[in-house]
Scaffold this active site. Structure first.
Site, PDB file in Angstrom:
ATOM      1  N   HIS A   1       8.882   6.352  84.999  1.00  0.00           N
ATOM      2  CA  HIS A   1       9.164   5.648  86.245  1.00  0.00           C
ATOM      3  C   HIS A   1       9.672   4.259  85.859  1.00  0.00           C
ATOM      4  O   HIS A   1       9.221   3.690  84.875  1.00  0.00           O
ATOM      5  CB  HIS A   1       7.856   5.552  87.032  1.00  0.00           C
ATOM      6  CG  HIS A   1       7.993   5.024  88.420  1.00  0.00           C
ATOM      7  ND1 HIS A   1       8.226   3.698  88.695  1.00  0.00           N
ATOM      8  CD2 HIS A   1       7.913   5.651  89.631  1.00  0.00           C
ATOM      9  CE1 HIS A   1       8.276   3.521  90.013  1.00  0.00           C
ATOM     10  NE2 HIS A   1       8.090   4.688  90.607  1.00  0.00           N
TER      11      HIS A   1
ATOM     12  N   ASP B   1       0.281   4.869  82.268  1.00  0.00           N
ATOM     13  CA  ASP B   1       0.615   4.805  83.693  1.00  0.00           C
ATOM     14  C   ASP B   1      -0.102   5.976  84.365  1.00  0.00           C
ATOM     15  O   ASP B   1       0.301   7.125  84.231  1.00  0.00           O
ATOM     16  CB  ASP B   1       2.135   4.894  83.863  1.00  0.00           C
ATOM     17  CG  ASP B   1       2.546   5.048  85.320  1.00  0.00           C
ATOM     18  OD1 ASP B   1       1.668   5.068  86.202  1.00  0.00           O
ATOM     19  OD2 ASP B   1       3.764   5.168  85.566  1.00  0.00           O
TER      20      ASP B   1
ATOM     21  N   GLN C   1       0.007   8.858  88.872  1.00  0.00           N
ATOM     22  CA  GLN C   1       0.022  10.227  89.386  1.00  0.00           C
ATOM     23  C   GLN C   1      -1.141  11.049  88.850  1.00  0.00           C
ATOM     24  O   GLN C   1      -1.209  12.253  89.109  1.00  0.00           O
ATOM     25  CB  GLN C   1       1.361  10.918  89.046  1.00  0.00           C
ATOM     26  CG  GLN C   1       2.581  10.263  89.675  1.00  0.00           C
ATOM     27  CD  GLN C   1       2.624  10.398  91.191  1.00  0.00           C
ATOM     28  OE1 GLN C   1       1.937  11.241  91.778  1.00  0.00           O
ATOM     29  NE2 GLN C   1       3.420   9.564  91.833  1.00  0.00           N
TER      30      GLN C   1
ATOM     31  N   LYS D   1      -1.662   5.361  96.640  1.00  0.00           N
ATOM     32  CA  LYS D   1      -1.411   6.759  96.276  1.00  0.00           C
ATOM     33  C   LYS D   1      -2.705   7.576  96.248  1.00  0.00           C
ATOM     34  O   LYS D   1      -2.685   8.771  95.993  1.00  0.00           O
ATOM     35  CB  LYS D   1      -0.726   6.839  94.896  1.00  0.00           C
ATOM     36  CG  LYS D   1       0.709   6.323  94.896  1.00  0.00           C
ATOM     37  CD  LYS D   1       1.377   6.660  93.583  1.00  0.00           C
ATOM     38  CE  LYS D   1       2.592   5.805  93.294  1.00  0.00           C
ATOM     39  NZ  LYS D   1       3.724   6.080  94.177  1.00  0.00           N
TER      40      LYS D   1
ATOM     41  N   CYS E   1      12.790   6.737  91.379  1.00  0.00           N
ATOM     42  CA  CYS E   1      12.619   5.624  90.443  1.00  0.00           C
ATOM     43  C   CYS E   1      12.602   6.089  88.996  1.00  0.00           C
ATOM     44  O   CYS E   1      11.868   5.539  88.165  1.00  0.00           O
ATOM     45  CB  CYS E   1      11.364   4.811  90.755  1.00  0.00           C
ATOM     46  SG  CYS E   1      11.435   4.017  92.366  1.00  0.00           S
TER      47      CYS E   1
END
Lengths: 149, 436
Positions: free
Chosen positions: B145, B222, B225, B248, B388
């Site tokens: 991303h 990261d 998700q 999220k 992104c």
């Protein structure tokens, strides 16, 4: 007509496939690249003027995008060629006004011709940029071609 | 909502009860019940989270860590309790390892710019371990991303270090072997997504961490998700930093989290400076507080922290193993459904390889924006675009894809309606070879 069909008028679906003007333009006087960063659609529009005149003799484009942006580029090709640059810029303003109308008003079909099919797009705020992309590029290319004279 | 048996996908009844907690999902969009398949971009919020934020604002709200009045104390307690809740959720060694940020992008910038600041001499001897320069390498992947790519590009430019990236294959995936081949003694930072927001690929964290640490490199994960969708234990993963966003994971906008090992957080120079992060300020010099406060300059997002903690408790009541199992079930249902539709190419891991509950796909002859528009007309919300991740899409030869992403409130019916609608798209747009 349902909402989806008012967006995707048959004229738009046909032009999205026919893609008039899709390809490189030989001997272009100016080219301009535009990109819609939110969706990645991009287009380069090239313009050639008649020798010694400000009349648009040829227009070509290369790009990738949704059916709205590709159809708009195809209609652009049909409508720009044969007009003088001031006539073309005035037409672009008419188109821009309609695209910013959010579906309001009665656009002038005598002026806008096939572009009238994009009136439904103006109701979809997220898609207005798609409809304008090729025209914004052509506007810049036409101005640049004139300035280079 | 009720607590369910461990390690079992949610039953239809359980999902319906969860969905009933989400006011926004009870509406019709374009004349059809909303099927919200864009949770990968932002998740919707249950009543419990909305109520917790409102309750806090109606009773306890005040600025935290300053003032002596009753509400200041109540707010400070709530704010720090929220930190402890999130710490427990990700397996942090202590609440002080949880830094509030405005979102994951902010958290990743905090680390990247902290390293850049260390590299220009800030942070004294403690920050020596963060200093990088010419000859050193920052390693990311081609699938990142932009939030985990652009800050590292900037840090490379600021320090003279070289940015390198693990290439992806034709499906947008990379392997541990691909990464290990690029980790050397020059590598100082390895930053990658735990779960890809485009392909749903689950990164081989253990192998990469082992190789990175063997070469003395820091690992930045990261977790945008992963934290909302599967169990996350930062200590078990043995990474050095992890970032994720509140919005999220059923929580509010405007709050995110950086988790970092406490010895690292206390040595990293701050990225933003100002009030609330200092011990002594003179006109010439300032001493910074230890972590987490040293990274939390300015007035704090207190009601957001309180609501995020409520979101965490909501997820914990379901159980993160169940969330994972539910979404993997939904992803498989989507993949099976799409496999039967001509002209659909799914990006991401091959069949049978574990993936998260999101599916990005290309419809032959129809642009992603038109796909999303067609689905929207039926009340089905999906993401379209480059998500992104422009370099990844460029590598896949696509300018855009459509992405359907699931969450705890996603039903089998949502997925079935989505698959049915996708099967109609090529006909509607008259794509070559489609049945009109």
């Amino acid at each position: 007509m349902n909402t989806l069909d008012s967006l995707y008028q048959q004229v738009i679906l046909d032009h999205a496939k026919a893609r008039h003007g899709d390809g490189e333009l030989p001997d272009a006087d100016a080219s301009h690249f535009e990109r819609n960063p939110t969706c990645g659609d991009e287009i380069t529009v090239s313009v050639r003027l008649e020798p010694g005149s400000d009349r648009i003799a040829g227009l070509g484009w290369q790009g990738d995008g949704c059916s709205i942006s590709m159809a708009s580029a195809s209609v652009l090709t049909d409508m720009a060629v044969g007009r003088t640059v001031p006539e073309f810029l005035a037409l672009t303003e008419e188109f821009r006004t309609m695209m910013r109308s959010r579906g309001a008003g009665e656009p002038d079909e005598d002026v806008l011709e096939d572009l009238i099919a994009f009136h439904g797009v103006s109701k979809f705020v997220m898609r207005v940029k798609c409809g304008m992309l090729a025209w914004v590029a052509a506007e810049a290319a036409a101005r640049e071609a004139t300035a280079a004279r | 909502m009720t607590i369910v048996a461990p390690n079992q996908p949610l039953t239809d009844d359980q999902v319906e009860r969860i969905k009933a907690d989400f006011p926004i999902l009870q509406q019709q969009v374009n004349g059809r019940p909303l099927a919200y398949l864009d949770s990968g971009a932002t998740a919707e919020r249950p009543r419990q989270v909305l109520d917790a934020e409102r309750r806090f604002l109606e009773h306890d709200n005040a600025a935290v860590h300053r003032g002596a009045h009753t509400l200041a104390a109540l707010s400070t307690d709530a704010y720090e309790d929220a930190r402890a809740t999130v710490a427990g959720f990700v397996g942090a060694a202590s609440p002080s390892e949880i830094v509030w940020t405005s979102n994951a992008t902010d958290a990743l910038n905090l680390v990247a710019y902290g390293i850049a600041n260390a590299s220009r001499g800030r942070g004294g001897a403690d920050a020596e371990r963060f200093r990088i320069g010419p000859g050193d390498e920052i390693l990311v992947t081609e699938a990142e991303h932009h939030a985990n790519l652009v800050p590292w590009q900037e840090t490379a430019l600021a320090t003279g270090a070289t940015l390198r990236w693990v290439p992806v294959d034709d499906q947008g995936c990379w392997t541990a072997a691909d990464a290990l081949a690029m980790i050397t003694e020059r590598t100082k930072v390895v930053a990658f997504a735990h779960v890809s927001n485009v392909t749903g690929m689950i990164a081989p964290v253990a192998e990469v961490v082992e190789a990175a640490h063997a070469h003395g490199a820091l690992v930045v994960l990261d977790a945008c998700q992963s934290a909302p969708h599967r169990p996350l234990d930062v200590q078990a993963l043995d990474v050095d930093f992890a970032a994720f966003s509140g919005h999220k994971m059923l929580g509010p906008n405007g709050i995110g989290v950086l988790w970092g090992r406490s010895d690292l957080l206390n040595a990293l120079p701050p990225f933003r400076t100002g009030g609330s992060m200092i011990t002594t300020v003179t006109m010439e010099h300032t001493d910074f507080m230890p972590a987490p406060e040293r990274f939390e300059a300015g007035t704090q997002p207190v009601s957001q922290a309180v609501a995020l903690a409520e979101a965490v408790r909501y997820l914990q009541a379901i159980g993160m193993e169940q969330v994972r199992a539910h979404e993997e079930h939904l992803a498989q249902r989507m993949l099976d459904g799409l496999a039967a539709v001509p002209g659909i190419s799914v990006v991401g891991p091959a069949a049978g390889v574990p993936r998260s509950g999101l599916v990005s796909f290309d419809v032959d002859g129809v642009h992603a924006h038109d796909v999303a528009q067609y689905l929207d007309a039926q009340g089905i919300a999906v993401r379209s675009g480059h998500h992104c991740a422009q370099p990844l899409h460029r590598r896949l030869g696509l300018t855009a894809t459509s992405r359907a992403s699931t969450y705890v409130y996603t039903t089998d019916e949502d997925v079935d309606r989505f698959v049915q609608a996708v099967s109609e798209i090529r006909g509607y747009f008259g794509a070559a070879g489609a049945d009109a």
